[in-house]
Scaffold this motif. Structure first.
Motif, PDB file in Angstrom:
ATOM      1  N   TYR A 176      -3.330   6.909   6.631  1.00 49.98           N
ATOM      2  CA  TYR A 176      -4.015   6.369   7.692  1.00 49.98           C
ATOM      3  C   TYR A 176      -3.055   5.570   8.446  1.00 49.98           C
ATOM      4  N   MET A 177      -2.165   4.697   7.636  1.00 47.87           N
ATOM      5  CA  MET A 177      -1.057   3.874   8.244  1.00 47.87           C
ATOM      6  C   MET A 177      -0.030   4.504   9.178  1.00 47.87           C
ATOM      7  N   PHE A 178      -0.068   5.905   9.054  1.00 49.13           N
ATOM      8  CA  PHE A 178       0.922   6.630   9.947  1.00 49.13           C
ATOM      9  C   PHE A 178       0.208   7.245  10.916  1.00 49.13           C
ATOM     10  N   SER A 179      -1.050   6.974  11.168  1.00 50.56           N
ATOM     11  CA  SER A 179      -1.915   7.819  11.988  1.00 50.56           C
ATOM     12  C   SER A 179      -1.950   7.588  13.447  1.00 50.56           C
TER      13      SER A 179
ATOM     14  N   PRO B 176       0.109   4.088  16.275  1.00 54.84           N
ATOM     15  CA  PRO B 176       1.367   3.159  16.312  1.00 54.84           C
ATOM     16  C   PRO B 176       0.812   1.853  15.595  1.00 54.84           C
ATOM     17  N   VAL B 177       1.835   1.384  14.848  1.00 56.16           N
ATOM     18  CA  VAL B 177       1.750   0.191  14.185  1.00 56.16           C
ATOM     19  C   VAL B 177       1.351  -0.906  15.284  1.00 56.16           C
ATOM     20  N   ASP B 178       0.114  -1.876  14.960  1.00 56.89           N
ATOM     21  CA  ASP B 178      -0.170  -2.638  15.858  1.00 56.89           C
ATOM     22  C   ASP B 178       0.513  -3.725  15.838  1.00 56.89           C
TER      23      ASP B 178
ATOM     24  N   GLU C 102      -1.236  -7.112  14.428  1.00 53.90           N
ATOM     25  CA  GLU C 102      -1.175  -7.296  12.791  1.00 53.90           C
ATOM     26  C   GLU C 102       0.190  -7.346  12.292  1.00 53.90           C
ATOM     27  N   VAL C 103       1.060  -6.726  12.734  1.00 51.86           N
ATOM     28  CA  VAL C 103       2.499  -6.655  11.916  1.00 51.86           C
ATOM     29  C   VAL C 103       3.448  -7.084  13.182  1.00 51.86           C
ATOM     30  N   PRO C 104       3.629  -8.550  13.408  1.00 48.76           N
ATOM     31  CA  PRO C 104       4.302  -9.048  14.690  1.00 48.76           C
ATOM     32  C   PRO C 104       5.641  -8.708  14.488  1.00 48.76           C
ATOM     33  N   ASP C 105       6.405  -8.616  13.505  1.00 48.18           N
ATOM     34  CA  ASP C 105       7.838  -8.313  13.694  1.00 48.18           C
ATOM     35  C   ASP C 105       8.361  -6.952  13.408  1.00 48.18           C
ATOM     36  N   TYR C 106       7.280  -6.093  13.549  1.00 46.79           N
ATOM     37  CA  TYR C 106       7.631  -4.605  13.285  1.00 46.79           C
ATOM     38  C   TYR C 106       8.572  -4.097  14.365  1.00 46.79           C
ATOM     39  N   LEU C 107       8.299  -4.455  15.479  1.00 49.66           N
ATOM     40  CA  LEU C 107       9.223  -3.883  16.578  1.00 49.66           C
ATOM     41  C   LEU C 107      10.656  -4.537  16.662  1.00 49.66           C
TER      42      LEU C 107
ATOM     43  N   ASN D 275      11.495   5.169   9.036  1.00 49.14           N
ATOM     44  CA  ASN D 275      10.885   3.666   9.428  1.00 49.14           C
ATOM     45  C   ASN D 275      10.146   2.992   8.306  1.00 49.14           C
ATOM     46  N   ALA D 276       9.299   3.991   7.816  1.00 52.14           N
ATOM     47  CA  ALA D 276       8.586   3.200   6.589  1.00 52.14           C
ATOM     48  C   ALA D 276       9.419   2.718   5.307  1.00 52.14           C
ATOM     49  N   LEU D 277      10.358   3.353   4.874  1.00 52.98           N
ATOM     50  CA  LEU D 277      11.150   3.144   3.922  1.00 52.98           C
ATOM     51  C   LEU D 277      12.002   1.804   4.446  1.00 52.98           C
ATOM     52  N   GLU D 278      12.359   1.694   5.587  1.00 50.76           N
ATOM     53  CA  GLU D 278      13.177   0.686   6.156  1.00 50.76           C
ATOM     54  C   GLU D 278      12.562  -0.684   6.388  1.00 50.76           C
ATOM     55  N   TYR D 279      11.184  -0.563   6.711  1.00 49.00           N
ATOM     56  CA  TYR D 279      10.370  -1.758   7.141  1.00 49.00           C
ATOM     57  C   TYR D 279       9.829  -2.115   5.629  1.00 49.00           C
ATOM     58  N   ASN D 280       9.581  -1.360   4.619  1.00 46.42           N
ATOM     59  CA  ASN D 280       8.961  -1.564   3.465  1.00 46.42           C
ATOM     60  C   ASN D 280       9.821  -1.639   2.266  1.00 46.42           C
ATOM     61  N   PRO D 281      11.051  -2.362   2.073  1.00 43.93           N
ATOM     62  CA  PRO D 281      11.988  -2.205   1.251  1.00 43.93           C
ATOM     63  C   PRO D 281      11.677  -2.783   0.020  1.00 43.93           C
TER      64      PRO D 281
ATOM     65  N   PRO E 290       4.184  -4.119  -4.869  1.00 43.41           N
ATOM     66  CA  PRO E 290       3.237  -3.047  -4.974  1.00 43.41           C
ATOM     67  C   PRO E 290       3.035  -2.588  -3.687  1.00 43.41           C
ATOM     68  N   ALA E 291       2.906  -3.313  -2.663  1.00 41.35           N
ATOM     69  CA  ALA E 291       2.296  -2.943  -1.334  1.00 41.35           C
ATOM     70  C   ALA E 291       3.445  -2.048  -0.593  1.00 41.35           C
ATOM     71  N   ASP E 292       4.747  -2.494  -0.729  1.00 36.09           N
ATOM     72  CA  ASP E 292       5.762  -2.075  -0.147  1.00 36.09           C
ATOM     73  C   ASP E 292       6.296  -0.403  -0.893  1.00 36.09           C
ATOM     74  N   LYS E 293       6.048  -0.359  -2.329  1.00 39.23           N
ATOM     75  CA  LYS E 293       6.081   0.490  -3.109  1.00 39.23           C
ATOM     76  C   LYS E 293       5.019   1.618  -2.870  1.00 39.23           C
ATOM     77  N   GLN E 294       3.961   1.165  -2.486  1.00 37.63           N
ATOM     78  CA  GLN E 294       2.888   2.190  -2.079  1.00 37.63           C
ATOM     79  C   GLN E 294       3.101   3.104  -0.781  1.00 37.63           C
ATOM     80  N   ILE E 295       3.468   2.169   0.101  1.00 40.18           N
ATOM     81  CA  ILE E 295       3.920   2.595   1.546  1.00 40.18           C
ATOM     82  C   ILE E 295       5.031   3.643   1.419  1.00 40.18           C
ATOM     83  N   ARG E 296       5.942   3.052   0.706  1.00 39.23           N
ATOM     84  CA  ARG E 296       7.239   4.183   0.582  1.00 39.23           C
ATOM     85  C   ARG E 296       6.805   5.499   0.001  1.00 39.23           C
TER      86      ARG E 296
HETATM   87  C1  LIG Z   1       3.660   2.142   9.226  1.00 32.46           C
HETATM   88  C2  LIG Z   1       4.547   1.189   8.368  1.00 32.46           C
HETATM   89  O1  LIG Z   1       5.381   1.418   7.548  1.00 32.46           O
HETATM   90  C3  LIG Z   1       3.690  -0.034   7.923  1.00 32.46           C
HETATM   91  C4  LIG Z   1       2.809  -0.823   8.568  1.00 32.46           C
HETATM   92  S1  LIG Z   1       2.358  -1.873   7.802  1.00 32.46           S
HETATM   93  C5  LIG Z   1       3.406  -1.915   7.007  1.00 32.46           C
HETATM   94  N1  LIG Z   1       4.049  -3.033   5.734  1.00 32.46           N
HETATM   95  C6  LIG Z   1       3.290  -4.225   5.744  1.00 32.46           C
HETATM   96  O2  LIG Z   1       2.457  -4.354   6.217  1.00 32.46           O
HETATM   97  C7  LIG Z   1       3.665  -5.040   4.674  1.00 32.46           C
HETATM   98  C8  LIG Z   1       3.928  -4.640   3.147  1.00 32.46           C
HETATM   99  N2  LIG Z   1       5.302  -4.993   3.025  1.00 32.46           N
HETATM  100  C9  LIG Z   1       5.269  -5.399   4.634  1.00 32.46           C
HETATM  101  N3  LIG Z   1       4.293  -0.814   7.048  1.00 32.46           N
END
Ligand SMILES: CC(=O)c1csc(NC(=O)C2C[NH2+]C2)n1
Length: 130
Positions: free
Chosen positions: A29-32, A34-36, A39-44, A81-87, A91-97
């Protein structure tokens, strides 16, 4: 060139099915969409070329993909992108990666299982001749 248009139409229909199947999976779902940035102000500021499944569906409709590899290149971008933003090791970063890698492997497996390699070769010839 009618045959080429028929081939590209068949490719779009196939890619829409793959894209819809991935977007239906709750684990992605987090890939479905564009990142908001609310919610994630520094993403861009970190990710220079965002990509998501909804954007990819629009690119299909706009005839941006002339072969499956072009589509998979955007899958690769979304995953990178997901690996770069969640290094981090939390646990949250690991799960997204993990989810990003699972999405990428699923996309490649679906396309490899359901796409005739001669069909993809034909699409790449059309791409390279354009
Ligand atoms: C799409 C994507 O890669 C994404 C959306 S939110 C997120 N990461 C977080 O919200 C925090 C967990 N550590 C940063 N990554």
């Amino acid at each position: 060139f009618r045959e080429e248009e028929n081939t590209l139409r068949e490719l779009r229909i196939f890619l829409r099915q793959i894209c819809a199947k991935l977007a239906r999976n709750k684990q992605f779902y987090m890939f479905s969409k564009p990142v908001d940035v609310e919610e994630v102000p520094d993403y861009l500021s970190v990710i220079k070329e965002p990509m998501d499944l909804e954007t990819m569906m629009t690119k299909i409709d706009h005839h941006k993909y002339t072969c499956a590899q072009d589509f998979l290149n955007d899958i690769d971008l979304m995953c990178a992108n997901a690996l770069e933003y969640n290094p981090d090791r939390n646990p949250a970063d690991k799960q997204i990666r993990h989810r990003a890698c699972y999405l990428q492997d699923t996309a490649y497996a679906l396309i490899k299982a359901e796409m005739d390699s001669d069909f993809e070769d034909n699409c790449r010839k059309i791409r390279d001749d354009r």
